[in-house]
Design an enzyme around this catalytic site. Structure first.
Site, PDB file in Angstrom:
ATOM      1  N   ASN A 173      34.155  34.796  36.473  1.00 41.21           N
ATOM      2  CA  ASN A 173      33.500  35.416  36.434  1.00 41.21           C
ATOM      3  C   ASN A 173      32.299  36.501  36.047  1.00 41.21           C
ATOM      4  O   ASN A 173      30.994  35.703  36.263  1.00 41.21           O
ATOM      5  CB  ASN A 173      34.627  36.232  37.835  1.00 41.21           C
ATOM      6  CG  ASN A 173      33.586  37.376  38.521  1.00 41.21           C
ATOM      7  OD1 ASN A 173      31.926  37.319  38.500  1.00 41.21           O
ATOM      8  ND2 ASN A 173      34.346  38.141  39.636  1.00 41.21           N
ATOM      9  N   THR A 174      32.977  37.084  35.576  1.00 43.77           N
ATOM     10  CA  THR A 174      31.977  38.111  34.654  1.00 43.77           C
ATOM     11  C   THR A 174      30.685  37.115  34.263  1.00 43.77           C
ATOM     12  O   THR A 174      29.684  37.526  34.042  1.00 43.77           O
ATOM     13  CB  THR A 174      32.083  38.830  33.625  1.00 43.77           C
ATOM     14  OG1 THR A 174      33.127  39.661  34.293  1.00 43.77           O
ATOM     15  CG2 THR A 174      31.094  40.029  33.272  1.00 43.77           C
ATOM     16  N   LYS A 211      46.780  34.807  43.377  1.00 42.80           N
ATOM     17  CA  LYS A 211      46.081  34.927  41.830  1.00 42.80           C
ATOM     18  C   LYS A 211      47.112  36.291  42.034  1.00 42.80           C
ATOM     19  O   LYS A 211      46.799  37.181  42.371  1.00 42.80           O
ATOM     20  CB  LYS A 211      45.245  34.488  41.913  1.00 42.80           C
ATOM     21  CG  LYS A 211      44.937  35.448  40.394  1.00 42.80           C
ATOM     22  CD  LYS A 211      42.980  35.295  39.330  1.00 42.80           C
ATOM     23  CE  LYS A 211      42.761  35.654  38.532  1.00 42.80           C
ATOM     24  NZ  LYS A 211      41.362  36.583  38.116  1.00 42.80           N
ATOM     25  N   GLY A 249      36.389  39.674  30.980  1.00 43.52           N
ATOM     26  CA  GLY A 249      35.284  40.726  31.043  1.00 43.52           C
ATOM     27  C   GLY A 249      34.875  40.881  29.387  1.00 43.52           C
ATOM     28  O   GLY A 249      33.346  40.580  29.473  1.00 43.52           O
ATOM     29  N   ALA A 279      39.682  34.449  32.856  1.00 44.23           N
ATOM     30  CA  ALA A 279      39.067  35.070  31.825  1.00 44.23           C
ATOM     31  C   ALA A 279      38.982  35.308  29.699  1.00 44.23           C
ATOM     32  O   ALA A 279      39.855  34.198  29.422  1.00 44.23           O
ATOM     33  CB  ALA A 279      40.580  36.005  32.100  1.00 44.23           C
ATOM     34  N   GLY A 280      38.634  35.948  30.203  1.00 45.23           N
ATOM     35  CA  GLY A 280      37.530  35.937  28.987  1.00 45.23           C
ATOM     36  C   GLY A 280      35.746  35.321  28.375  1.00 45.23           C
ATOM     37  O   GLY A 280      35.769  35.120  27.524  1.00 45.23           O
TER      38      GLY A 280
END
Lengths: 64, 254
Positions: free
Chosen positions: B203-204, B93, B154, B181-182
């Site tokens: 993830n977050t 990645k 995040g 992301a996001g």
């Protein structure tokens, strides 16, 4: 000989990268770089260290 | 579902491994959700790396190492080589951060690094923006997957520019596309899949939820629902009502 290991100055006896790993107790799965260049595990035995070398020893870590 | 460099994923959820309250919770999030891909990174050996790696191996998931935190082509390429050796995978990645506050990718360096790594035999998953021309350049550089951001890493804002993401899907119908992301909520993840994206990487939103394992499960249901909805060819939205119950045959009772 004085080197920089993972950002910290360190006095070591090891003359090669392989010996350095042994001396510092890195036994697991790690990747190495010397002076910002990747050194594959197969070349660690032959990789001689010099005074002032910057050695990075990385291991698996959490990531996103 | 499209393949990723010849690999068919069991489901469209890729899950990060950072920021969980404990390794046990991380493990539970993977087990409860069934996410098939785990992103990982490389950091200076501090003693915890080997245990972590053993846990990831035991999960039996595909591993996608990242170059998180890299700001230069050289740094990213070197990190990729180190990751390939440690994780024994050609997958990388590719993250090349261009801006400190937004963590927006530096797309110029990204294209260059993608080309170098592809020539070195890597299978690159580039973390990119929703810019179509950058997408084209990445494909020319040898990428077979594109991972546009939904919103800054995040931030949990969801899909900031749905118009651009829809355009990207239309522009690259045969390329495996991942929203990376996001994502903050399952509805964001479902929306990405409704647009026809092939997977979502987050993830977050899971790791920082009050109950990460439960949120991971919710995310999995969301991506699966969105994927099914896309396959089912949804109706177009309209401004005025259209009665769903037949008008013909209604009794005269007034």
């Amino acid at each position: 000989m004085k080197i920089v290991l993972n950002g910290d100055p360190k006095e070591v006896k090891a003359s090669t990268l392989a010996k350095l790993l042994e001396e510092c107790g890195f036994s697991g799965r790690v990747a190495t770089a010397v002076n910002e260049e990747f050194v594959p595990s197969s070349l660690r035995i032959a990789h001689a260290l010099s005074e002032g070398d910057r050695v990075e020893i990385l291991s698996p870590m959490q990531g996103g | 579902m499209k393949s990723f460099y010849g690999v068919d994923l069991p489901n469209p959820l890729m899950l990060g491994t950072a920021q969980y309250p404990s390794p046990a919770v991380l493990e539970q999030a993977f087990r409860d959700s069934g996410a098939g891909v785990a992103t990982v990174s490389l950091r200076r050996e501090s003693g915890a790396g080997q245990t972590f790696w053993q846990m990831i191996r035991d999960l039996g998931v595909l591993v996608l190492p990242n170059t998180a935190g890299c700001h230069t082509v050289k740094e990213a390429v070197t990190t990729a080589h180190m990751a390939r050796e440690v994780f024994e995978t050609k997958w990388i990645k590719l993250e090349l951060i261009g801006h400190t506050d937004s963590l927006q990718p530096d797309v110029f360096q990204l294209v260059e690094a993608a080309r170098i790594l592809t020539e070195d035999g890597f299978e690159v998953f580039p973390y990119t923006t929703d810019d179509l021309i950058v997408g084209e350049r990445l494909l020319e550089a040898g990428c077979e997957v594109l991972m546009p951001w939904g919103a800054p890493i995040g931030s949990g804002r969801g899909l900031n520019n749905e118009y651009a993401l829809r355009a990207m899907r239309a522009e690259f119908p045969d390329v495996s596309l991942v929203i990376d992301a996001g994502i903050g909520l399952p509805s964001h993840a479902a929306r990405a899949m409704e647009l026809g994206y092939d997977a979502v990487l987050l993830n977050t939103a899971v790791a920082r939820a009050g109950d990460p394992a439960l949120m991971a499960k919710a995310m999995m249901r969301a991506v699966e629902a969105g994927q099914l909805a896309h396959q089912a060819d949804p109706i177009e939205a309209r401004d005025m009502a259209e009665p769903s119950t037949p008008v013909v045959g209604k009794a005269f009772l007034s």
